[in-house]
Scaffold this active site. Structure first.
Site, PDB file in Angstrom:
ATOM      1  N   ARG A 282     -11.458 -39.596  22.825  1.00 50.67           N
ATOM      2  CA  ARG A 282     -12.066 -38.653  21.875  1.00 50.67           C
ATOM      3  C   ARG A 282     -11.502 -37.252  22.098  1.00 50.67           C
ATOM      4  O   ARG A 282     -11.213 -36.527  21.140  1.00 50.67           O
ATOM      5  CB  ARG A 282     -13.587 -38.673  22.033  1.00 50.67           C
ATOM      6  CG  ARG A 282     -14.352 -37.736  21.106  1.00 50.67           C
ATOM      7  CD  ARG A 282     -15.823 -38.152  21.133  1.00 50.67           C
ATOM      8  NE  ARG A 282     -16.731 -37.104  20.678  1.00 50.67           N
ATOM      9  CZ  ARG A 282     -17.042 -36.884  19.400  1.00 50.67           C
ATOM     10  NH1 ARG A 282     -16.486 -37.620  18.450  1.00 50.67           N
ATOM     11  NH2 ARG A 282     -17.902 -35.943  19.073  1.00 50.67           N
TER      12      ARG A 282
ATOM     13  N   HIS B  11     -19.572 -32.618  15.724  1.00 46.29           N
ATOM     14  CA  HIS B  11     -20.149 -31.579  16.575  1.00 46.29           C
ATOM     15  C   HIS B  11     -20.907 -30.569  15.724  1.00 46.29           C
ATOM     16  O   HIS B  11     -20.454 -30.189  14.645  1.00 46.29           O
ATOM     17  CB  HIS B  11     -19.057 -30.868  17.387  1.00 46.29           C
ATOM     18  CG  HIS B  11     -18.481 -31.721  18.467  1.00 46.29           C
ATOM     19  ND1 HIS B  11     -17.260 -32.342  18.360  1.00 46.29           N
ATOM     20  CD2 HIS B  11     -18.974 -32.077  19.674  1.00 46.29           C
ATOM     21  CE1 HIS B  11     -17.012 -33.030  19.466  1.00 46.29           C
ATOM     22  NE2 HIS B  11     -18.036 -32.886  20.272  1.00 46.29           N
TER      23      HIS B  11
ATOM     24  N   LYS C  36     -24.896 -39.533  17.366  1.00 42.17           N
ATOM     25  CA  LYS C  36     -25.600 -39.190  18.598  1.00 42.17           C
ATOM     26  C   LYS C  36     -26.561 -38.032  18.389  1.00 42.17           C
ATOM     27  O   LYS C  36     -27.642 -37.997  18.975  1.00 42.17           O
ATOM     28  CB  LYS C  36     -24.578 -38.846  19.690  1.00 42.17           C
ATOM     29  CG  LYS C  36     -25.182 -38.444  21.022  1.00 42.17           C
ATOM     30  CD  LYS C  36     -24.085 -38.078  21.997  1.00 42.17           C
ATOM     31  CE  LYS C  36     -24.667 -37.603  23.326  1.00 42.17           C
ATOM     32  NZ  LYS C  36     -23.605 -37.202  24.283  1.00 42.17           N
TER      33      LYS C  36
ATOM     34  N   ARG D 213     -17.088 -41.529  18.532  1.00 43.86           N
ATOM     35  CA  ARG D 213     -17.684 -41.945  19.790  1.00 43.86           C
ATOM     36  C   ARG D 213     -17.672 -43.468  19.875  1.00 43.86           C
ATOM     37  O   ARG D 213     -17.628 -44.171  18.872  1.00 43.86           O
ATOM     38  CB  ARG D 213     -19.118 -41.432  19.915  1.00 43.86           C
ATOM     39  CG  ARG D 213     -19.252 -39.914  19.837  1.00 43.86           C
ATOM     40  CD  ARG D 213     -20.716 -39.512  19.921  1.00 43.86           C
ATOM     41  NE  ARG D 213     -20.889 -38.066  19.892  1.00 43.86           N
ATOM     42  CZ  ARG D 213     -21.095 -37.355  18.782  1.00 43.86           C
ATOM     43  NH1 ARG D 213     -21.154 -37.978  17.606  1.00 43.86           N
ATOM     44  NH2 ARG D 213     -21.248 -36.041  18.839  1.00 43.86           N
TER      45      ARG D 213
ATOM     46  N   TYR E 190     -14.103 -30.268  23.733  1.00 40.80           N
ATOM     47  CA  TYR E 190     -13.309 -31.460  23.477  1.00 40.80           C
ATOM     48  C   TYR E 190     -11.900 -31.137  22.996  1.00 40.80           C
ATOM     49  O   TYR E 190     -11.148 -32.047  22.667  1.00 40.80           O
ATOM     50  CB  TYR E 190     -14.004 -32.337  22.431  1.00 40.80           C
ATOM     51  CG  TYR E 190     -15.147 -33.141  22.999  1.00 40.80           C
ATOM     52  CD1 TYR E 190     -14.971 -34.463  23.382  1.00 40.80           C
ATOM     53  CD2 TYR E 190     -16.402 -32.573  23.171  1.00 40.80           C
ATOM     54  CE1 TYR E 190     -16.008 -35.205  23.916  1.00 40.80           C
ATOM     55  CE2 TYR E 190     -17.449 -33.305  23.703  1.00 40.80           C
ATOM     56  CZ  TYR E 190     -17.245 -34.616  24.070  1.00 40.80           C
ATOM     57  OH  TYR E 190     -18.288 -35.356  24.604  1.00 40.80           O
TER      58      TYR E 190
ATOM     59  N   HIS F 174     -13.848 -42.313  26.995  1.00 39.55           N
ATOM     60  CA  HIS F 174     -14.281 -41.144  26.223  1.00 39.55           C
ATOM     61  C   HIS F 174     -13.176 -40.098  26.123  1.00 39.55           C
ATOM     62  O   HIS F 174     -13.208 -39.241  25.233  1.00 39.55           O
ATOM     63  CB  HIS F 174     -15.534 -40.528  26.849  1.00 39.55           C
ATOM     64  CG  HIS F 174     -16.291 -39.631  25.920  1.00 39.55           C
ATOM     65  ND1 HIS F 174     -16.928 -40.084  24.785  1.00 39.55           N
ATOM     66  CD2 HIS F 174     -16.509 -38.288  25.957  1.00 39.55           C
ATOM     67  CE1 HIS F 174     -17.516 -39.074  24.164  1.00 39.55           C
ATOM     68  NE2 HIS F 174     -17.268 -37.975  24.852  1.00 39.55           N
TER      69      HIS F 174
END
Length: 352
Positions: free
Chosen positions: A292, A315, A231, A206, A324, A289
């Site tokens: 990613r 994740h 995150k 990220r 993603y 983003h």
């Protein structure tokens, strides 16, 4: 707190507590007065008595937002972005309303205005999903004010309807776009933009994680990097490709002024640089983003398993990870064409 006094042959008792209306009553017996006072205080403790909303007439929404911005936001991880959002919100007329007059209808009008007015430096209005993210700090502010500051209010955002469409992105780099991006960086002033782009594609990290990389957490010999807090609030160790290690090594070697941060650039500065970069490169619809997305999809295409990719991307659930991962459509079509050719062969050739 209860106070008693004797006047005209009777005991007068008064119970005061911050945030609640004053309760008073007279009794012939002092014992009765004390018992009534204790009963009222128990009701206060159990929140059985309604709060004194008269105090809300002296506080505007701007007062509340300003206090929250100055006292609470600096302690949060995303304080820089949240401060910008709150400062922009303070410019709207809704902030001049007192908390006593503030209602869900006021936020509904603000919602409709934000969804139709042009977004800053763009001819497109803000999306419902973006507006929901902007309102999230305000919702937390109302809860914090009630619990921590004992301001007797309800959250007017609880009843606000905001229809958000799950518009998950599937944008990947198109052929030649990476080369155009890197070419455009040569015309910019910030020397870290190109390495950040390449590092993002190598690691699937990220933006905030990359901008927090410290050289002391990089193991150049074992090709690994420690992320102290992601995150999701968890730490993790991710493997680095040889190219990722080379990028960090080149930055450390070329830095005339030693800095423990690998990419000493703020999130806001990077975002502005990215906007200029994509315009200069003539690329539409590509967010930072999305790099990613591209990196995670490439990891799957290399043959890594779901647990292996999750250990790199950070994740916590399969559902989050699958958002993603987007297969390269050209590669899929090539595989399907191969299957089609196999199906077209005579059965005898397949069994030889």
């Amino acid at each position: 707190m209860a106070t008693l006094r004797k006047r005209n042959g009777k005991w007068q008792v008064q119970v005061r507590r911050h945030g609640f209306p004053v309760q008073s009553r007279s009794f012939v017996s002092k014992a009765d007065a004390n018992e009534w006072a204790r009963a009222i205080e128990r009701q206060h403790d159990r929140q059985e008595l309604g709060p004194d909303r008269k105090t809300l007439k002296t506080i505007t929404l701007a007062d509340l937002v300003t206090r929250y911005r100055d006292e609470v936001v600096p302690k949060k991880k995303g304080s820089a972005v949240e401060t910008i959002l709150l400062n922009r919100f303070l410019r709207y007329p809704i902030c001049q309303k007192t908390l006593y007059d503030l209602s869900t209808a006021d936020f509904a009008a603000y919602r409709d205005q934000r969804l139709t007015e042009p977004k800053y430096r763009s001819d497109k209005p803000v999306t419902p999903k973006s507006l929901k993210r902007e309102l999230s700090p305000l919702s937390h502010m109302f809860r914090h004010a009630l619990v921590e500051w004992e301001i007797p209010l309800r959250n007017p955002l609880d009843g606000l309807k905001l229809r958000v469409v799950d518009n998950k992105r599937e944008r990947r780099l198109h052929s030649g776009e990476l080369e155009r991006l890197l070419e455009a960086t040569t015309k910019g002033r910030n020397k870290f933009v190109a390495p950040i782009i390449l590092f993002a594609l190598e690691t699937a990290m990220r933006r905030g994680e990359m901008l927090s990389i410290q050289f002391r957490l990089v193991d150049f010999e074992r090709h690994s990097l420690v992320i102290p807090e992601s995150k999701s609030g968890y730490s993790r160790v991710i493997p680095l490709t040889a190219r990722a290690v080379a990028i960090l090594g080149a930055i450390r070697q070329a830095d005339a002024k030693p800095n423990d941060l690998a990419f000493p650039i703020t999130p806001i500065a990077l975002r502005l640089q990215w906007d200029r970069l994509t315009r200069r490169a003539g690329i539409d619809g590509l967010n930072f983003h999305d790099l990613r997305h591209e990196a995670i999809s490439r990891l799957f295409e290399l043959g890594l398993t779901v647990p292996e990719v999750a250990s790199i991307s950070g994740h916590r659930t399969l559902a989050q990870l699958m958002r993603y991962s987007h297969a390269n459509q050209e590669a899929v079509r090539a595989k399907l064409s191969g299957i089609g050719r196999m199906n077209a062969l005579p059965l005898a050739e397949l069994t030889d």
